[in-house]
Design an enzyme around this catalytic site. Sequence first.
Site, PDB file in Angstrom:
ATOM      1  N   SER A  25       1.205  -6.964  33.689  1.00 45.93           N
ATOM      2  CA  SER A  25       0.477  -8.164  33.150  1.00 45.93           C
ATOM      3  C   SER A  25       0.957  -9.437  33.408  1.00 45.93           C
ATOM      4  O   SER A  25       2.205  -9.590  33.842  1.00 45.93           O
ATOM      5  CB  SER A  25      -0.221  -7.959  31.619  1.00 45.93           C
ATOM      6  OG  SER A  25       0.783  -8.013  30.825  1.00 45.93           O
ATOM      7  N   ASP A  83      -9.600 -16.412  30.249  1.00 47.64           N
ATOM      8  CA  ASP A  83      -9.671 -16.422  31.479  1.00 47.64           C
ATOM      9  C   ASP A  83     -11.150 -17.248  31.904  1.00 47.64           C
ATOM     10  O   ASP A  83     -11.197 -17.879  33.028  1.00 47.64           O
ATOM     11  CB  ASP A  83      -9.677 -15.012  32.146  1.00 47.64           C
ATOM     12  CG  ASP A  83      -7.930 -14.531  32.313  1.00 47.64           C
ATOM     13  OD1 ASP A  83      -7.298 -15.699  32.877  1.00 47.64           O
ATOM     14  OD2 ASP A  83      -8.022 -13.356  32.444  1.00 47.64           O
ATOM     15  N   LYS A 198      11.047  -6.343  46.859  1.00 47.39           N
ATOM     16  CA  LYS A 198      10.842  -5.092  47.007  1.00 47.39           C
ATOM     17  C   LYS A 198       9.247  -4.713  46.889  1.00 47.39           C
ATOM     18  O   LYS A 198       8.862  -5.105  46.146  1.00 47.39           O
ATOM     19  CB  LYS A 198      11.612  -4.367  45.732  1.00 47.39           C
ATOM     20  CG  LYS A 198      13.129  -4.439  45.868  1.00 47.39           C
ATOM     21  CD  LYS A 198      13.515  -3.469  46.881  1.00 47.39           C
ATOM     22  CE  LYS A 198      14.910  -3.458  46.816  1.00 47.39           C
ATOM     23  NZ  LYS A 198      15.696  -2.688  48.203  1.00 47.39           N
ATOM     24  N   CYS A 391     -11.628 -31.163  15.968  1.00 44.20           N
ATOM     25  CA  CYS A 391     -12.213 -30.419  14.996  1.00 44.20           C
ATOM     26  C   CYS A 391     -11.395 -30.450  13.760  1.00 44.20           C
ATOM     27  O   CYS A 391     -11.554 -31.581  12.856  1.00 44.20           O
ATOM     28  CB  CYS A 391     -12.070 -28.966  15.419  1.00 44.20           C
ATOM     29  SG  CYS A 391     -13.397 -28.085  14.628  1.00 44.20           S
ATOM     30  N   HIS A 517     -15.072 -29.373  20.386  1.00 44.48           N
ATOM     31  CA  HIS A 517     -13.751 -29.087  21.220  1.00 44.48           C
ATOM     32  C   HIS A 517     -14.147 -29.533  22.459  1.00 44.48           C
ATOM     33  O   HIS A 517     -14.394 -28.899  23.529  1.00 44.48           O
ATOM     34  CB  HIS A 517     -13.564 -27.483  21.152  1.00 44.48           C
ATOM     35  CG  HIS A 517     -13.147 -27.092  20.048  1.00 44.48           C
ATOM     36  ND1 HIS A 517     -11.654 -27.058  19.815  1.00 44.48           N
ATOM     37  CD2 HIS A 517     -13.478 -26.649  18.751  1.00 44.48           C
ATOM     38  CE1 HIS A 517     -11.469 -26.366  18.571  1.00 44.48           C
ATOM     39  NE2 HIS A 517     -12.740 -26.124  18.069  1.00 44.48           N
ATOM     40  N   GLU A 519     -11.999 -30.103  24.979  1.00 44.65           N
ATOM     41  CA  GLU A 519     -11.015 -29.409  25.833  1.00 44.65           C
ATOM     42  C   GLU A 519     -11.938 -28.345  26.800  1.00 44.65           C
ATOM     43  O   GLU A 519     -11.403 -28.026  27.829  1.00 44.65           O
ATOM     44  CB  GLU A 519      -9.824 -28.934  25.241  1.00 44.65           C
ATOM     45  CG  GLU A 519     -10.022 -27.695  24.304  1.00 44.65           C
ATOM     46  CD  GLU A 519     -10.272 -28.038  22.855  1.00 44.65           C
ATOM     47  OE1 GLU A 519     -11.065 -28.961  22.553  1.00 44.65           O
ATOM     48  OE2 GLU A 519      -9.956 -27.343  21.830  1.00 44.65           O
TER      49      GLU A 519
HETATM   50  N1  GLN Z   1     -11.018 -24.591  10.279  1.00 45.92           N
HETATM   51  C1  GLN Z   1     -11.979 -25.457  10.352  1.00 45.92           C
HETATM   52  C2  GLN Z   1     -13.499 -24.994  10.211  1.00 45.92           C
HETATM   53  O1  GLN Z   1     -13.689 -23.835  10.156  1.00 45.92           O
HETATM   54  C3  GLN Z   1     -11.908 -26.230  11.733  1.00 45.92           C
HETATM   55  C4  GLN Z   1     -11.965 -25.242  12.888  1.00 45.92           C
HETATM   56  C5  GLN Z   1     -11.458 -25.496  14.101  1.00 45.92           C
HETATM   57  O2  GLN Z   1     -10.626 -26.730  14.158  1.00 45.92           O
HETATM   58  N2  GLN Z   1     -11.864 -24.974  15.033  1.00 45.92           N
HETATM   59  O3  GLN Z   1     -14.230 -25.692  10.092  1.00 45.92           O
END
Ligand code: GLN
Length: 547
Positions: A25, A83, A198, A391, A517, A519
């Site tokens: 993997s 992924d 190999k 978050c 988030h 990202e």
């Molecule tokens: N633990 C926090 C919540 O549930 C923040 C979660 C996170 O950072 N994704 O609200």
Amino acid sequence: MSASTRKRANVKKVKYIFVTGGVLSSLGKGIAAASIGSLLEGAGLKITILKLDPYINVDPGTMNPFQHGEVYVTDDGAETDLDLGHYERFTSARMTRRNNVTAGRIYYDVLQKEREGEYLGSTVQVIPHITDEIKQRVVAVSHDVDVVICEIGGTVGDIESLPFLEAIRQFRFDVAPRNVLYIHLTLVPYIKTADELKTKPTQHSVQKLREIGIQPDILLCRAEKNLGQDIKKKIALFCNVEREAVINAVDVKSIYQVPLRFYDEGLDKIILEKLGLPYKKPQLEDWLQFNDVLEGTSDVINIAIVGKYVELKESYKSLCEALIHGGVGNSAHVNLIWVSAEDLEKDGGVECLVGCDGILVPGGFGDRGFEGKVNAARYARENKVPYFGICLGLHCAVVEFARNVANLAGAHSTEFQPDNENPIIALMQDQEINGNKGGTMRLGDYPCQLKKDSFAFQAYGQREIKERHRHRYEFNNKYRFELEEAGLRISGISPSGNLVEIIEISDHPWYLAGQFHPEFKSSPRKPHPLFRDFIAHAKEYQATRQS
Ligand code: GLN
């Protein structure tokens, strides 16, 4: 698969590429599938990518990030395999809950159908019931696309991948052989003492596939050195593939070079040829540009990431990638300095942040290191170091601000201190009523309106945005007024006005935290505006310190 499903798949002449992995993997099957998607998209085809995971968990949402890496969240709120993050970063295909299916999900659904009598009393078996269910999941993502790329998790030879391999074997005859391609990623190890690459592990892995009836059409040979023509010839002979179909997947410095390497090896050409599609040279200018900046720059921006799982970078996959994108957006390399939040709880712990150009507190669960993260937020605020909270990073920033600026003694999140007198972060009322421990998770894309005069608006350049969420606890509206009075800028709220989405400190060069988030929405060819601006300010901060 039902006759009508088969007909639908055929009428549209959708092409299917199955990507399997052999030998071991972590060879980069996800990156390989994503890179193939990128090349085909560059040639004008509409693609989607599906990941079939052979483990029994129904989805990766509850899996330990130590074992499984990051949980990637899609627009529609599915908690999926990391992924899928690569697929979205490498292509413009958007993922949904249908793009990640586990063995657990398949069995769960088959069992449910059995209970509901859908199989009309017949004996429910792996073949055809489980395999049919798997094939239906593949066809289910084929609407409106030219090519479905389907990655099979695990390694050939694993007991649990067998039903999946059997399903994709059958698939070729369900939709006609010319519409299906099998690509196998394998390892060609270099043995130092013999100074030789190999081929035996590859031979064995292909044998294993052929035993179950799958003859790979193309081999992607991962190796630390270039495969010479003689090695390619040998692999072709022993594995029963054409010589041109032995593709050298040589180790590269950055995953973003993989599409370019595959192109150099002629992978796009051979795929299109084998699928009977006309050849078109892919557009790769933006990949070239991105890699040129990444290779060419000598500027280094030091970003401290203050987290809990700092030993396991895989659990911060999208975050690390988004920082790289933000760096390239500013013609710079981002040097990640991993700081264990617990270390910042010790006396003088924050000293290790001296010299950083920016501080980022990422999302997280559990109270370990929470106070250390609060200390990091305080350090950033007081020393005017650019701060980016994500978050849980917003929760820390708000708790810190409440305690030390708004004088709300002992302010805390009820996630970690349920009976706190100043529950600055808490569950919303409707979540509490739910009775479910910890309430229900807010998952997926939610809209947010931005205040015009803010760092957020400067970054996005628009009033309404959508970002992905994965959390339970929220900014407690009871404290909104008090904190705003004390100087906190609430720059992003939900359209209903009910949920605080972004907070900032205006009296600071760049201090921003979001409840979402970002990202998950950054890609190399389109760095996320918040990551781009965070790095831009970190760069500025570095310059002012050096001058
Ligand atoms: N633990 C926090 C919540 O549930 C923040 C979660 C996170 O950072 N994704 O609200």
